[in-house]
Design an enzyme around this catalytic site. Sequence first.
Site, PDB file in Angstrom:
ATOM      1  CD  GLN C 218      10.433  10.158   6.456  1.00 37.77           C
ATOM      2  OE1 GLN C 218       9.983  11.294   6.484  1.00 37.77           O
ATOM      3  NE2 GLN C 218      10.454   9.438   5.350  1.00 37.77           N
ATOM      4  NE  ARG C 238      13.372  11.863  11.893  1.00 36.78           N
ATOM      5  CZ  ARG C 238      13.023  10.711  12.464  1.00 36.78           C
ATOM      6  NH1 ARG C 238      12.159  10.701  13.452  1.00 36.78           N
ATOM      7  NH2 ARG C 238      13.531   9.571  12.054  1.00 36.78           N
ATOM      8  CB  ALA C 259       2.554  15.701   6.557  1.00 34.39           C
ATOM      9  CG  HIS C 260       7.279  13.842   5.546  1.00 38.16           C
ATOM     10  ND1 HIS C 260       7.918  12.658   5.286  1.00 38.16           N
ATOM     11  CD2 HIS C 260       6.284  13.949   4.639  1.00 38.16           C
ATOM     12  CE1 HIS C 260       7.336  12.094   4.246  1.00 38.16           C
ATOM     13  NE2 HIS C 260       6.351  12.843   3.841  1.00 38.16           N
ATOM     14  CG  ASN C 261       9.540  16.920   3.687  1.00 37.87           C
ATOM     15  OD1 ASN C 261      10.492  16.778   4.445  1.00 37.87           O
ATOM     16  ND2 ASN C 261       9.113  15.966   2.906  1.00 37.87           N
TER      17      ASN C 261
END
Lengths: 347, 347, 347
Positions: C218, C238, C259-261
């Site tokens: 990630q 991240r 969560a990511h993004n």
Amino acid sequence: MNDSKNASHNIVRNRFFEKKHNFLTVKNILQITESSTISEEFDSLEVSDIATVKNANEREITFVNSGQYLKELQNSNAGFCIISPEFLPKISSNVIPIINRNPYFAYSKIVNHFYRERSTDFAGFTSIHRSAEIADSAKIAPNCYIGRNVKIGNNSKIMPGAIILDGCEIGDNCFIGCNAVISFSIIGNNCEIFNGAKIGQDGFGFVNNQGINHKIMQIGSVIIKDNVTVGANSCIDRGAIDDTIIEEQVKIDNLVQIAHNVKIGRGTVIAGCSAIAGSSEIGQFVQIGGSSNVAGHLKIGNFVKIAGMSGVIRDIKDNDIVAGIPAMKIRDFHRINIKLTKLLNKQ
Amino acid sequence: MNDSKNASHNIVRNRFFEKKHNFLTVKNILQITESSTISEEFDSLEVSDIATVKNANEREITFVNSGQYLKELQNSNAGFCIISPEFLPKISSNVIPIINRNPYFAYSKIVNHFYRERSTDFAGFTSIHRSAEIADSAKIAPNCYIGRNVKIGNNSKIMPGAIILDGCEIGDNCFIGCNAVISFSIIGNNCEIFNGAKIGQDGFGFVNNQGINHKIMQIGSVIIKDNVTVGANSCIDRGAIDDTIIEEQVKIDNLVQIAHNVKIGRGTVIAGCSAIAGSSEIGQFVQIGGSSNVAGHLKIGNFVKIAGMSGVIRDIKDNDIVAGIPAMKIRDFHRINIKLTKLLNKQ
Amino acid sequence: MNDSKNASHNIVRNRFFEKKHNFLTVKNILQITESSTISEEFDSLEVSDIATVKNANEREITFVNSGQYLKELQNSNAGFCIISPEFLPKISSNVIPIINRNPYFAYSKIVNHFYRERSTDFAGFTSIHRSAEIADSAKIAPNCYIGRNVKIGNNSKIMPGAIILDGCEIGDNCFIGCNAVISFSIIGNNCEIFNGAKIGQDGFGFVNNQGINHKIMQIGSVIIKDNVTVGANSCIDRGAIDDTIIEEQVKIDNLVQIAHNVKIGRGTVIAGCSAIAGSSEIGQFVQIGGSSNVAGHLKIGNFVKIAGMSGVIRDIKDNDIVAGIPAMKIRDFHRINIKLTKLLNKQ
């Protein structure tokens, strides 16, 4: 009324916050909040403190944010009340009105003006402040931080990485788990606060004014009585004005959220991942199944049972058993599921 | 049966707990638990340990708390069993009954009598206990706490603020995130335990007796096999008697709750904010969507898929796909939603 | 297109990750990923970096994992794209295809080949790395860990046990709570990150290949703008490639999972125990009630209101108000509940 109760509340508040002014005049308050009142005669009157509608006395100011609290205001001893103009005809003559279109925002300005958090001079290398009172029989692990004026009772055990901030009290025979954080809190005897639980942080209090989210200073505490358990990584926010209160023998599982101003009655058990939103009051010996939610400002009776994964959005009477989202009597919940199954099987 | 499995289990248990007595006599147990048996002849018999129905041998005592375990008891090698009077006619003659109206409470007294947590002498200033065995190639950040008899394998990296309590083992190539807490746990190779995850704390075990919530001492551990990931601020409680077990390649996201005694099969993936309640067994290569819940004491088959935000309250067979609260086959879930939409559009 | 935006993104990425190679040739990539292309002529071409479909330029490689991104690829400047064979006829001639049956897995190999986390030499006893730039007016409590090249602005206060890993920046007037962990993050001014919040850990990114769950590195960051609040024990992962972005004035309560993004627009408020799954974009001034869930890859408009305990599984337009699982317009939600009550009362 309630003066002695309020006095003891204020002693707790004083451990964590200090008043910057002994009083504000009504004129001060009108200026700070950009409000008006009904007569210039009131300008020089002294307002000694802020308080909730229920607890305010005749020298204190409170606020009413919605019509539902007008009734409570009629039984209040408050000397002053921030109120929006449309409610003005409805308040009694012994309350001096501070008139503002956004009473909650006005309140947030006054509380900021009256109080500040006690400043801290961090403890330094040993990470135990010289002013902390720690019983000889208590065990403090390495890597902890024990703040100023903290008190820790007999035989209590503070695990590595636990942090106990200025002014907190921990009773006898307590267990404070690794990396738990205790702030703005008074904890009784025989309590277990497990790894990573966070007690006493700011409640989620914001007020929107002209498109900006303003934070409301949270000047309550958390009071945890004897024999309480709080699970790993659970959170209990401190009260906004009054305290968040967890009564004796309450058992709270992991990853549970207890919002500001919540009160939980004696012997109540709350399973993992549940959440109690702000200002709700839970009765005694209530059982709350895992991943359940209780919305804000509700009153849940004694001996109530809430099935796991329920969403409670209305008050519940003593002894009721509920399930579902929104939660209903469990008999109805089962009947609806049967009806839905029939519907499914019907062509 | 199961003796070698149980033996290795006991070796793990012994890392964290010590037995205070090599054995208790039946008479001791009757006194401690205020129970009776069917003949004075049994009084002097020696009971060597406690165990689950499944794992107990002829020198060990187990307990049956509800009718659903009577069947399992018939296949058990247990020599002794705490049982309520109404089940007495149903147990086989080779099991000596300890008769008590609240077997679970009686059990909690025996476990307290048999075991205590190993006492700790905290490591002091460096925060690495002299007895810890740390591979040369492992990296330990500052601000960590590494307890007594901890083992840390090759190339493992322990991030700042991580806490590894007495007796834990971390395999090779592991990553233990900042402020994570590992206790009562054995962790395999190539595992990642992310920031703030809490592994091994007490399960949520209470028994109510005459209006008082009594804590049940939790003497299991957490076993995490190779290549497992545990997300930030997730919690895995240790077992009550046997262990909580996470098999190889399990991937657990953030803020997930895994209660005591849960078993999770190889390759299973659990998305964020989900919860698995106590004693449930999840099969291999199961996919659990975010914010889903599995109630306690269930068995979920292999290759099952559980849609996000589902609430599972019944066993699920291999390969099934489910959704909804309560969870049903996903086809039925979609059909019910279509029916409800029709209902809505009908006058 | 987007070159300057991407450039500034890469500067952030470079704080936390370093590229091991200035470029890889197409031949390198074919070997690393076990892929093919359509002509040997491309073998010696240089690929300078990886990027998303939207941000990739003509020297960079991207990937398309499902048909829904083919359209976006047609508007992309990407020079190279990993793609499965069935989509080959659909890509334009200016994109060089890297053909692989599992493009996501191929991508995970390339990102591992291009990047590594910057190695750390832990700060040692004082736990503040000599390279950290800390404003004179900032207060750092004991028991903190401040990593290499960290920057902390004026008047910011870092509470005991907080951990700020290598390369992070904290603006002016920030509050970083006890045992909070900040990693891979750039935080603006006037932000509050409360006790135990975890910002910047790895997103939940795995790809299954032949029965094995492979982790995907990630390499994004977390960008938090001014005046943001993040509640106790909340988690923000991240980004996987691009960043997770929290805009100005966003207020996030306790135990929330981001969560990511994910991207969250200005002024949005998210109450406790809610979760936003990967890659969803939340508009401005959205209100999300407690214990609500937004599934992944959705787009929620501006000024939307989501009732507590809702499960959102579809995009929502500006200004809509929704409730229920699955979430629907709140009017329909109320009507369905009325219909169900009628159904219940009907014999």
